[in-house]
Design an enzyme around this catalytic site. Sequence first.
Site, mmCIF file in Angstrom:
data_model
loop_
_atom_site.group_PDB
_atom_site.id
_atom_site.type_symbol
_atom_site.label_atom_id
_atom_site.label_comp_id
_atom_site.label_asym_id
_atom_site.label_seq_id
_atom_site.Cartn_x
_atom_site.Cartn_y
_atom_site.Cartn_z
ATOM 1 N N ARG A 17 119.235 39.984 63.700
ATOM 2 C CA ARG A 17 118.111 39.153 63.284
ATOM 3 C C ARG A 17 117.388 39.769 62.096
ATOM 4 O O ARG A 17 116.724 39.062 61.347
ATOM 5 C CB ARG A 17 117.103 38.995 64.432
ATOM 6 C CG ARG A 17 117.590 38.109 65.553
ATOM 7 C CD ARG A 17 116.482 37.916 66.561
ATOM 8 N NE ARG A 17 115.209 37.835 65.875
ATOM 9 C CZ ARG A 17 114.113 38.503 66.229
ATOM 10 N NH1 ARG A 17 114.106 39.262 67.292
ATOM 11 N NH2 ARG A 17 113.011 38.378 65.548
ATOM 12 N N ASP A 74 106.353 47.908 63.998
ATOM 13 C CA ASP A 74 107.778 47.663 63.757
ATOM 14 C C ASP A 74 108.538 48.926 63.344
ATOM 15 O O ASP A 74 109.756 48.888 63.170
ATOM 16 C CB ASP A 74 107.958 46.566 62.685
ATOM 17 C CG ASP A 74 107.510 45.204 63.192
ATOM 18 O OD1 ASP A 74 107.347 45.041 64.414
ATOM 19 O OD2 ASP A 74 107.315 44.299 62.354
ATOM 20 N N CYS A 104 107.789 37.445 75.330
ATOM 21 C CA CYS A 104 109.101 37.991 74.972
ATOM 22 C C CYS A 104 109.166 39.440 75.399
ATOM 23 O O CYS A 104 108.245 39.941 76.038
ATOM 24 C CB CYS A 104 109.379 37.823 73.487
ATOM 25 S SG CYS A 104 108.476 38.977 72.477
ATOM 26 N N LYS A 126 112.450 40.120 56.135
ATOM 27 C CA LYS A 126 112.527 39.063 57.156
ATOM 28 C C LYS A 126 111.152 38.437 57.386
ATOM 29 O O LYS A 126 111.014 37.211 57.421
ATOM 30 C CB LYS A 126 113.050 39.648 58.481
ATOM 31 C CG LYS A 126 112.922 38.702 59.657
ATOM 32 C CD LYS A 126 113.397 39.320 60.950
ATOM 33 C CE LYS A 126 112.378 40.142 61.677
ATOM 34 N NZ LYS A 126 111.365 39.385 62.436
ATOM 35 N N ASN A 127 110.150 39.299 57.551
ATOM 36 C CA ASN A 127 108.836 38.769 57.918
ATOM 37 C C ASN A 127 108.078 38.145 56.752
ATOM 38 O O ASN A 127 106.965 37.660 56.914
ATOM 39 C CB ASN A 127 108.007 39.839 58.635
ATOM 40 C CG ASN A 127 108.571 40.089 60.035
ATOM 41 O OD1 ASN A 127 109.394 39.302 60.531
ATOM 42 N ND2 ASN A 127 108.150 41.172 60.676
ATOM 43 N N ARG A 163 102.362 37.710 73.866
ATOM 44 C CA ARG A 163 102.328 37.051 72.558
ATOM 45 C C ARG A 163 101.776 35.617 72.588
ATOM 46 O O ARG A 163 102.479 34.645 72.284
ATOM 47 C CB ARG A 163 103.714 37.106 71.909
ATOM 48 C CG ARG A 163 104.206 38.540 71.804
ATOM 49 C CD ARG A 163 105.520 38.668 71.095
ATOM 50 N NE ARG A 163 105.371 38.604 69.649
ATOM 51 C CZ ARG A 163 106.392 38.717 68.800
ATOM 52 N NH1 ARG A 163 107.601 38.879 69.251
ATOM 53 N NH2 ARG A 163 106.187 38.665 67.504
ATOM 54 N N ARG A 219 110.976 33.121 67.589
ATOM 55 C CA ARG A 219 109.547 32.860 67.799
ATOM 56 C C ARG A 219 108.825 32.480 66.520
ATOM 57 O O ARG A 219 107.867 31.709 66.533
ATOM 58 C CB ARG A 219 108.853 34.127 68.323
ATOM 59 C CG ARG A 219 109.184 34.556 69.685
ATOM 60 C CD ARG A 219 108.279 35.725 70.030
ATOM 61 N NE ARG A 219 106.886 35.310 69.930
ATOM 62 C CZ ARG A 219 106.211 34.753 70.902
ATOM 63 N NH1 ARG A 219 106.771 34.562 72.064
ATOM 64 N NH2 ARG A 219 104.953 34.392 70.728
ATOM 65 N N VAL A 256 99.491 47.670 69.412
ATOM 66 C CA VAL A 256 99.616 46.258 68.995
ATOM 67 C C VAL A 256 100.209 45.396 70.106
ATOM 68 O O VAL A 256 99.680 44.331 70.424
ATOM 69 C CB VAL A 256 100.444 46.141 67.696
ATOM 70 C CG1 VAL A 256 100.597 44.676 67.279
ATOM 71 C CG2 VAL A 256 99.802 46.949 66.570
HETATM 72 N N1 EPU Z 1 97.662 37.685 69.420
HETATM 73 C C1 EPU Z 1 96.738 36.984 70.180
HETATM 74 N N2 EPU Z 1 96.563 35.645 69.938
HETATM 75 C C2 EPU Z 1 97.277 34.984 68.982
HETATM 76 C C3 EPU Z 1 98.214 35.692 68.221
HETATM 77 C C4 EPU Z 1 98.395 37.049 68.452
HETATM 78 O O1 EPU Z 1 96.088 37.564 71.031
HETATM 79 O O2 EPU Z 1 97.067 33.772 68.823
HETATM 80 C C5 EPU Z 1 97.882 39.118 69.659
HETATM 81 C C6 EPU Z 1 99.322 39.430 70.127
HETATM 82 O O3 EPU Z 1 99.475 39.244 71.512
HETATM 83 C C7 EPU Z 1 99.486 40.878 69.708
HETATM 84 C C8 EPU Z 1 98.617 40.962 68.436
HETATM 85 O O4 EPU Z 1 97.794 39.802 68.436
HETATM 86 O O5 EPU Z 1 98.984 41.750 70.664
HETATM 87 C C9 EPU Z 1 99.391 41.001 67.147
HETATM 88 O O6 EPU Z 1 100.404 40.015 67.145
HETATM 89 P P1 EPU Z 1 100.763 39.164 65.839
HETATM 90 O O7 EPU Z 1 100.351 37.767 66.049
HETATM 91 O O8 EPU Z 1 100.273 39.878 64.626
HETATM 92 O O9 EPU Z 1 102.344 39.231 65.861
HETATM 93 P P2 EPU Z 1 103.281 38.108 65.293
HETATM 94 O O10 EPU Z 1 102.631 37.448 64.156
HETATM 95 O O11 EPU Z 1 103.810 37.290 66.405
HETATM 96 C C10 EPU Z 1 104.448 39.565 63.444
HETATM 97 C C11 EPU Z 1 105.847 40.002 63.154
HETATM 98 C C12 EPU Z 1 106.277 41.031 64.176
HETATM 99 C C13 EPU Z 1 105.321 42.214 64.092
HETATM 100 C C14 EPU Z 1 103.878 41.737 64.314
HETATM 101 C C15 EPU Z 1 102.853 42.841 64.155
HETATM 102 C C16 EPU Z 1 106.791 38.046 62.164
HETATM 103 C C17 EPU Z 1 107.769 36.926 62.263
HETATM 104 N N3 EPU Z 1 106.727 38.853 63.203
HETATM 105 O O12 EPU Z 1 104.493 39.003 64.755
HETATM 106 O O13 EPU Z 1 107.577 41.451 63.804
HETATM 107 O O14 EPU Z 1 105.655 43.170 65.071
HETATM 108 O O15 EPU Z 1 103.576 40.684 63.391
HETATM 109 O O16 EPU Z 1 102.941 43.409 62.911
HETATM 110 O O17 EPU Z 1 106.124 38.215 61.152
HETATM 111 C C18 EPU Z 1 109.678 42.424 64.133
HETATM 112 O O18 EPU Z 1 109.922 42.155 62.942
HETATM 113 O O19 EPU Z 1 110.411 43.175 64.829
HETATM 114 C C19 EPU Z 1 108.493 41.853 64.754
HETATM 115 C C20 EPU Z 1 108.327 41.776 66.067
#
Ligand code: EPU
Length: 425
Positions: free
Chosen positions: A403, A311, A121, A26-27, A126, A97, A333
């Site tokens: 999802r 995850d 969320c 998915k990711n 996030r 998202r 995280v």
């Molecule tokens: N963060 C910031 N600023 C930003 C972006 C992120 O402070 O601009 C912080 C977030 O608040 C969090 C940390 O950085 O504390 C890591 O978040 P990240 O941005 O890496 O998460 P994401 O990209 O929104 C993806 C996966 C998630 C997975 C995380 C961590 C996708 C679509 N989603 O989310 O997947 O948990 O990376 O590995 O790739 C899931 O599949 O269940 C899922 C939630």
Amino acid sequence: MAKSTSKLIIQGGHRLTGRIRISGAKNAVLKELAATLLSKERVVLANLPHLKDTVLMLELLADLGAKLTFLDKRRVAIQCESLHSTTVPYDLVRAMRASIVVLGPLLAAYGKAEVALPGGCAIGARPVDIHLDGLRQMGARIEIERGFICASVDGRLKGAEIFMHTKTVTGTENLMMAATLAEGTTVLHNAAQEPEIEDLAKMLNSMGAKITGAGQATITIEGVEALHSAEHSVLPDRIVAGTYLVASVITGGSITVGPVNIPSLGNLLSILERAGAKIRVSDDMVNVSSEPYLLRPVNITTAPHPGFPTDMQAQMMVLNVIAKGASEVNETVFENRFMHVGELNRLGANIHYSQRTATIMGVHKLTGAPVESYDLRASAAMVLAGLVAEGETEVTAIEHLDRGYEFIEEKLSAVGADIKRVPLD
Ligand code: EPU
């Protein structure tokens, strides 16, 4: 997100044995679908997982004007030659998202994008500040207006040296995609290193991008004028594979999962061995077997890749819940990813948590009950707990599960679980 009209009913206590085919990640697929926006030529994606999120991202692309042709059930050709919109509405972003990953590609390829700003969320606030700051450093103008991120640039984005204050998966991906079409070289420092980012870079390079270092903390992207057609097969889902491996371990079964990219599993296999499981790896297949009464608890601290994946945190907690002895799970995280704790305790688990640390005392047995899920991985944990709980577990709010796990009840039934999907009363 639309509520599911069905629920899962699980009768626990069956050992799982057999093979489970692992679908595309998915990711990875969501970002790879977004990456097709970067080319005017036809791009083919294979090994598509059958997921609600895949469908939503395909709908999003079609909404913008992309032409989609299904070549078979898991292969789609996408052509983004003449988009009629660069706006992604809130309904779509609220449902998924990950829609934010079209921001970088749209801006780089069309000079503008209006993407609804995602809110917080169930698992945390996030923010997306790193995505926006990075694009600004590449010359974009970005305003937040009426709940939308309104981004534009005159001409091409410009290569920049970008330091990200936190490792972010979608942030790294958004900036990496945007930089492929920028003028000059972009260097991303403190980049996230997840295997899905490496897979996305592989796809982009096959389209003519010049990316080096994906999978490491520094990624260098030399911008090019255009990307061309290509075909890419989506990386297998390491989290889905990990979820089924844990299902096997906790039920004292013997399951073989694959195909899976073994290095992408990171330290999961050694952690399962520490818990008492026997692991056999051959090529891209993993077999795991165990005696559930001999399971040892394992302390876990989540961290960005190559650390233990957030995850997989909820699923590993189920193993600790039925192992002999005490353990600790630290979530570093996301600030609010223990929503499954209360539900697991309803099944008889003994878990306490404070802030980002959960303390678990193993129990002899869980007993079935109705439980709800609050996010994707929490719902996977509910299913795992249902597989070992005595009697019947009813899992509702499975829109989250759908999802990220394709045909989960069929896959688990095929290896001996008693699980069925029924309409809500
Ligand atoms: N963060 C910031 N600023 C930003 C972006 C992120 O402070 O601009 C912080 C977030 O608040 C969090 C940390 O950085 O504390 C890591 O978040 P990240 O941005 O890496 O998460 P994401 O990209 O929104 C993806 C996966 C998630 C997975 C995380 C961590 C996708 C679509 N989603 O989310 O997947 O948990 O990376 O590995 O790739 C899931 O599949 O269940 C899922 C939630």
